[in-house]
Design a protein around this motif. Structure first.
Motif, short mmCIF file in Angstrom:
data_model
loop_
_atom_site.label_atom_id
_atom_site.label_comp_id
_atom_site.label_asym_id
_atom_site.label_seq_id
_atom_site.Cartn_x
_atom_site.Cartn_y
_atom_site.Cartn_z
N VAL A 69 0.84 -1.20 0.00
CA VAL A 69 0.00 0.00 0.00
C VAL A 69 0.88 1.24 0.00
N GLY A 70 0.55 2.20 -0.86
CA GLY A 70 1.28 3.47 -0.89
C GLY A 70 1.16 4.12 -2.25
N THR A 71 1.27 5.43 -2.26
CA THR A 71 1.23 6.17 -3.52
C THR A 71 2.33 5.66 -4.44
N LEU A 72 1.97 5.47 -5.69
CA LEU A 72 2.94 4.96 -6.66
C LEU A 72 3.90 6.09 -7.03
N GLU A 73 5.02 6.16 -6.30
CA GLU A 73 6.03 7.19 -6.50
C GLU A 73 7.39 6.58 -6.19
N PRO A 74 8.48 7.17 -6.67
CA PRO A 74 9.80 6.54 -6.52
C PRO A 74 10.20 6.24 -5.08
N LEU A 83 8.98 -4.93 -7.20
CA LEU A 83 8.56 -5.67 -8.39
C LEU A 83 9.68 -6.56 -8.91
N GLU A 84 10.91 -6.04 -8.94
CA GLU A 84 12.05 -6.84 -9.39
C GLU A 84 12.27 -8.04 -8.47
N ALA A 85 12.12 -7.82 -7.17
CA ALA A 85 12.28 -8.92 -6.21
C ALA A 85 11.19 -9.96 -6.41
N GLY A 142 1.42 8.63 -8.35
CA GLY A 142 2.14 9.81 -7.90
C GLY A 142 2.84 10.51 -9.04
N TRP A 143 4.16 10.59 -8.97
CA TRP A 143 4.93 11.28 -9.99
C TRP A 143 6.11 10.41 -10.40
N THR A 164 6.88 4.91 -16.48
CA THR A 164 7.54 3.67 -16.89
C THR A 164 7.12 2.50 -16.00
N LEU A 165 7.06 2.74 -14.69
CA LEU A 165 6.67 1.70 -13.76
C LEU A 165 5.24 1.26 -14.02
N ALA A 166 4.34 2.20 -14.26
CA ALA A 166 2.95 1.85 -14.52
C ALA A 166 2.83 0.98 -15.77
N ALA A 167 3.61 1.30 -16.78
CA ALA A 167 3.59 0.50 -18.01
C ALA A 167 4.11 -0.91 -17.75
N THR A 168 5.14 -1.02 -16.91
CA THR A 168 5.70 -2.34 -16.56
C THR A 168 4.68 -3.17 -15.79
#
Length: 383
Positions: free
Chosen positions: A215-220, A228-230, A251-252, A256-260
């Motif tokens: 859970v958390g805002t999708l931000e770096p 995700l890699e793990a 988030g900001w 690229t992450l959203a597309a992945t």
């Protein structure tokens, strides 16, 4: 005479996330505390008297307490105006100056890093973390610029500072404390919200029989890319048995992450979920993973433990403090460490049961009632 408070409620007048939820739940306790004589909400030029605040905060505890949809939509539009924070602060200070005869003996609570510029104002500012200093690349540039320019002055004007963890207090002294004479600093930790299970959550979100929740805002800063890699290092059969569900607003710097995420067969990004459904999501999860790079507290960790979900989280910033020995800690910069620990947790039923019990016990050590008491202790020192 009891304590009288002026509270900046601007973070409540939009869709609530971390800061908004902190103010929301703490303010509800303050309104019902015997030591509090009066509470008035402030948002720019608008004042909300105690009866209005009671209605906003208690009429529907599971939804955002905005006065109406039109005003909420206006808030979203206003956020795009340049220098909005400065304009709102100036308007707020002007209104308080005009009302000074009435409110001069109130303590102003700035729950989101800011305070109005008004001579003689007794005030408490809440600071959540200093990630804008440690990870400026993970924040919008205008936010970093604003906090760097204005936060030192806020510290000077404040009568007291409230932080949400011992880790943040230590960070405050190690950063701004070197250049600014700090007022008294108090720890006012958050707690988990009341668990209200809403019917139909599993069906509404088509939840699998068991899954990993994050859970958390999708931000770096939330480090979802490494999580995700793990996860992708896990064996295919383990991924199939344990899908990964991500919950949180976009988030900001996440295109690229959203597309992945969209290309992963066992990973699902649900997006924003209202508070009313979060308890059901936590309780349906089998494991909770939160490998954020930096947190002032890490509310999702506490929420997961409250709902009996075994937790895997980062060994950095405030997260070990919150976990209190009731979670598996990993190096958030090491994909291998995250993957190995996640695999161990998924394969060990006894470990998950032990962490579930430890987590519930740890979460029971926090309460909004105690937090409100600590906040009012802070108010007592500056009245």
């Amino acid at each position: 005479m009891g304590i009288k408070l002026l509270v900046d409620i601007q973070p409540l007048l939009r869709r609530r996330t971390g800061v908004g939820n902190y103010i929301f739940y703490l303010l509800r306790e303050l309104l019902n505390d015997a030591r509090v004589e009066d509470v008035v909400g402030v948002s720019g030029w608008r004042f909300y008297q105690r009866d209005e605040l009671m209605s906003l905060l208690f009429s529907n505890a599971t939804s955002c307490p905005s006065p109406d949809k039109g005003r909420l939509g206006g808030v979203f539009l206003l956020r795009h105006i340049p220098y909005l924070r400065q304009i709102r602060g100036a308007v707020q200070a002007l209104r308080l100056k005009l009302e000074w005869a009435r409110y001069h003996d109130y303590v102003f609570w700035g729950g989101n890093y800011t305070l109005p510029r008004l001579h003689g104002l007794k005030s408490i500012v809440t600071v959540y973390d200093f990630s804008h200093l440690h990870y400026p690349e993970f924040h919008p540039a205008d936010r970093v610029k604003f906090l760097k320019a204005h936060l030192p002055g806020v510290m000077v004007r404040a009568s007291a500072v409230a932080v949400i963890s011992e880790a943040t207090r230590e960070d405050l002294y190690a950063t701004l404390g070197k250049t600014v004479k700090l007022p008294p600093v108090f720890v006012v930790s958050p707690a988990a919200a009341d668990s209200v299970v809403r019917e139909g959550v599993r069906e509404r979100y088509a939840l699998p029989p068991q899954f990993i929740l994050s859970v958390g805002t999708l931000e770096p800063r939330k480090n979802v890319a490494r999580l995700l890699e793990a996860y992708k290092q896990l064996e295919p059969a383990l991924q199939a048995a344990w899908p990964l569900l991500l919950v949180g607003d976009s988030g900001w710097l996440t295109q690229t992450l959203a597309a992945t995420l969209a290309q992963e067969s066992h990973v699902r990004w649900i997006g924003y979920v209202p508070d009313a459904d979060m308890t059901g999501l936590y309780q349906a999860a089998g494991v909770f993973a939160y490998v954020s790079l930096f947190e002032g507290f890490g509310m999702p960790v506490l929420e997961a433990m409250t709902n009996g979900v075994p937790v895997l989280t980062s060994n950095s910033s405030s997260l070990p403090e919150v976990a209190g020995g009731a979670a598996i800690l990993v190096n958030p910069l090491s994909v291998d460490d995250i993957a190995d620990s996640l695999r161990t947790l998924l394969l060990d039923d006894d470990l998950r049961l032990a962490l579930k019990a430890l987590g519930v016990a740890r979460a029971n050590q926090f309460s909004w009632q105690v937090s409100a008491s600590h906040f009012l202790d802070c108010c007592e020192t500056i009245r």
